[in-house]
Scaffold this motif. Sequence first.
Motif, PDB file in Angstrom:
ATOM      1  N   GLU A  15     118.710  25.083  48.889  1.00 34.56           N
ATOM      2  CA  GLU A  15     117.693  25.668  48.245  1.00 34.56           C
ATOM      3  C   GLU A  15     116.829  26.669  49.132  1.00 34.56           C
ATOM      4  O   GLU A  15     116.546  27.772  48.733  1.00 34.56           O
ATOM      5  CB  GLU A  15     116.619  24.677  47.647  1.00 34.56           C
ATOM      6  CG  GLU A  15     115.576  25.190  46.777  1.00 34.56           C
ATOM      7  CD  GLU A  15     114.865  24.075  46.274  1.00 34.56           C
ATOM      8  OE1 GLU A  15     115.358  23.603  45.289  1.00 34.56           O
ATOM      9  OE2 GLU A  15     113.535  23.684  47.034  1.00 34.56           O
ATOM     10  N   GLU A  16     116.694  26.203  50.552  1.00 37.12           N
ATOM     11  CA  GLU A  16     115.831  27.139  51.378  1.00 37.12           C
ATOM     12  C   GLU A  16     116.496  28.147  51.873  1.00 37.12           C
ATOM     13  O   GLU A  16     116.028  29.420  52.183  1.00 37.12           O
ATOM     14  CB  GLU A  16     115.401  26.283  52.460  1.00 37.12           C
ATOM     15  CG  GLU A  16     114.425  26.924  53.624  1.00 37.12           C
ATOM     16  CD  GLU A  16     112.885  27.354  52.920  1.00 37.12           C
ATOM     17  OE1 GLU A  16     112.606  28.533  53.457  1.00 37.12           O
ATOM     18  OE2 GLU A  16     112.543  26.936  52.050  1.00 37.12           O
ATOM     19  N   PHE A  17     118.081  28.163  52.417  1.00 39.76           N
ATOM     20  CA  PHE A  17     118.712  28.826  53.102  1.00 39.76           C
ATOM     21  C   PHE A  17     119.955  29.718  52.469  1.00 39.76           C
ATOM     22  O   PHE A  17     120.419  30.539  52.698  1.00 39.76           O
ATOM     23  CB  PHE A  17     119.213  28.234  54.401  1.00 39.76           C
ATOM     24  CG  PHE A  17     118.397  27.634  55.397  1.00 39.76           C
ATOM     25  CD1 PHE A  17     117.826  28.764  56.169  1.00 39.76           C
ATOM     26  CD2 PHE A  17     117.748  26.639  55.323  1.00 39.76           C
ATOM     27  CE1 PHE A  17     116.843  28.198  57.208  1.00 39.76           C
ATOM     28  CE2 PHE A  17     116.973  26.209  56.194  1.00 39.76           C
ATOM     29  CZ  PHE A  17     116.259  26.993  57.124  1.00 39.76           C
ATOM     30  N   GLY A  18     120.424  29.106  51.407  1.00 40.56           N
ATOM     31  CA  GLY A  18     121.425  29.629  50.653  1.00 40.56           C
ATOM     32  C   GLY A  18     122.794  28.485  50.784  1.00 40.56           C
ATOM     33  O   GLY A  18     122.636  27.497  51.663  1.00 40.56           O
ATOM     34  N   ASP A  19     123.828  28.860  50.632  1.00 41.33           N
ATOM     35  CA  ASP A  19     125.117  28.040  50.680  1.00 41.33           C
ATOM     36  C   ASP A  19     125.553  28.489  52.318  1.00 41.33           C
ATOM     37  O   ASP A  19     125.855  29.362  52.705  1.00 41.33           O
ATOM     38  CB  ASP A  19     126.360  28.870  49.971  1.00 41.33           C
ATOM     39  CG  ASP A  19     127.219  28.032  49.894  1.00 41.33           C
ATOM     40  OD1 ASP A  19     127.270  26.759  50.232  1.00 41.33           O
ATOM     41  OD2 ASP A  19     128.516  28.596  49.380  1.00 41.33           O
ATOM     42  N   GLY A  20     125.382  27.192  52.852  1.00 44.12           N
ATOM     43  CA  GLY A  20     125.794  26.809  54.385  1.00 44.12           C
ATOM     44  C   GLY A  20     125.802  25.558  54.968  1.00 44.12           C
ATOM     45  O   GLY A  20     125.230  24.642  54.108  1.00 44.12           O
ATOM     46  N   ILE A  21     125.562  25.542  56.220  1.00 49.51           N
ATOM     47  CA  ILE A  21     125.431  24.238  56.867  1.00 49.51           C
ATOM     48  C   ILE A  21     124.388  24.576  58.100  1.00 49.51           C
ATOM     49  O   ILE A  21     124.094  25.541  58.436  1.00 49.51           O
ATOM     50  CB  ILE A  21     126.572  23.644  57.488  1.00 49.51           C
ATOM     51  CG1 ILE A  21     127.396  24.691  58.466  1.00 49.51           C
ATOM     52  CG2 ILE A  21     127.686  23.355  56.070  1.00 49.51           C
ATOM     53  CD1 ILE A  21     128.831  24.244  59.201  1.00 49.51           C
TER      54      ILE A  21
ATOM     55  N   GLY B  92     119.277  22.778  64.134  1.00 53.13           N
ATOM     56  CA  GLY B  92     120.442  23.393  64.127  1.00 53.13           C
ATOM     57  C   GLY B  92     120.371  24.897  63.496  1.00 53.13           C
ATOM     58  O   GLY B  92     119.606  25.030  62.563  1.00 53.13           O
ATOM     59  N   LYS B  93     121.062  25.651  64.002  1.00 60.53           N
ATOM     60  CA  LYS B  93     121.281  26.995  63.649  1.00 60.53           C
ATOM     61  C   LYS B  93     122.057  26.856  62.259  1.00 60.53           C
ATOM     62  O   LYS B  93     122.857  26.300  62.115  1.00 60.53           O
ATOM     63  CB  LYS B  93     122.134  28.184  64.387  1.00 60.53           C
ATOM     64  CG  LYS B  93     122.335  29.341  64.161  1.00 60.53           C
ATOM     65  CD  LYS B  93     123.125  30.099  64.817  1.00 60.53           C
ATOM     66  CE  LYS B  93     123.267  31.722  64.626  1.00 60.53           C
ATOM     67  NZ  LYS B  93     124.125  32.471  65.368  1.00 60.53           N
ATOM     68  N   PHE B  94     121.520  27.731  61.263  1.00 61.86           N
ATOM     69  CA  PHE B  94     121.991  27.907  59.925  1.00 61.86           C
ATOM     70  C   PHE B  94     123.166  28.679  59.917  1.00 61.86           C
ATOM     71  O   PHE B  94     123.183  29.936  60.514  1.00 61.86           O
ATOM     72  CB  PHE B  94     121.013  28.345  59.049  1.00 61.86           C
ATOM     73  CG  PHE B  94     121.508  28.523  57.544  1.00 61.86           C
ATOM     74  CD1 PHE B  94     121.748  27.530  56.727  1.00 61.86           C
ATOM     75  CD2 PHE B  94     121.925  29.851  56.884  1.00 61.86           C
ATOM     76  CE1 PHE B  94     122.426  27.557  55.598  1.00 61.86           C
ATOM     77  CE2 PHE B  94     122.582  29.955  55.814  1.00 61.86           C
ATOM     78  CZ  PHE B  94     122.664  28.968  55.129  1.00 61.86           C
ATOM     79  N   LEU B  95     124.203  28.084  59.570  1.00 61.21           N
ATOM     80  CA  LEU B  95     125.515  29.042  59.456  1.00 61.21           C
ATOM     81  C   LEU B  95     125.893  29.237  57.825  1.00 61.21           C
ATOM     82  O   LEU B  95     126.299  28.235  57.160  1.00 61.21           O
ATOM     83  CB  LEU B  95     126.734  28.180  60.204  1.00 61.21           C
ATOM     84  CG  LEU B  95     126.375  27.951  61.601  1.00 61.21           C
ATOM     85  CD1 LEU B  95     127.390  26.983  62.236  1.00 61.21           C
ATOM     86  CD2 LEU B  95     126.141  29.238  62.595  1.00 61.21           C
ATOM     87  N   PRO B  96     125.705  30.389  57.456  1.00 62.20           N
ATOM     88  CA  PRO B  96     126.398  30.401  55.972  1.00 62.20           C
ATOM     89  C   PRO B  96     127.796  30.612  55.772  1.00 62.20           C
ATOM     90  O   PRO B  96     128.342  30.954  56.659  1.00 62.20           O
ATOM     91  CB  PRO B  96     125.619  31.800  55.834  1.00 62.20           C
ATOM     92  CG  PRO B  96     125.480  32.713  56.968  1.00 62.20           C
ATOM     93  CD  PRO B  96     125.424  31.533  58.114  1.00 62.20           C
TER      94      PRO B  96
END
Length: 147
Positions: A107-113, A140-144
């Motif tokens: 919800e906050e960042f989009g589709d990723g991990i 952890g860094k967000f990785l789309p």
Amino acid sequence: MLTKQQAAAAVRDAKAELGITWRQLADTVGRPVAWTTAALLGQHPMGEQEARAAASLLDLEPEVEASLREQPYRGALGHQVPTDPTVYRLHEVLEVYGPTIKELIHEEFGDGIMSAINFRLDVRRESDPQGDRVVLTLNGKFLPYQW
């Protein structure tokens, strides 16, 4: 060559025998305490200078130092479901809150991990009148996902 688990056992034994803390080891190695602890428990490879510094402080054999530099099999704890109470509780937290964390990240960042490679961990104590609390920060860094 010693396995990572054998090297970790040697580290734990020497640490206990010498009365050295994880913080002292981290200061000697020159890395954060969470990273250093994970590396000495077999979850990260140490550089030559880092391994040498830790082995020197702990008075470890060259075979242990060499093992500390080897590439690990990350996450290899030896059990499907952890049996140690502390590790099991963290496993339980992820079982209960994992889907919630996933939904909130999406919800906050989009589709990723959240990366576990580009990652920081902090553990600290927080005073509380009803009993001290453990505060874990997983950073952890967000990785789309890239389709």
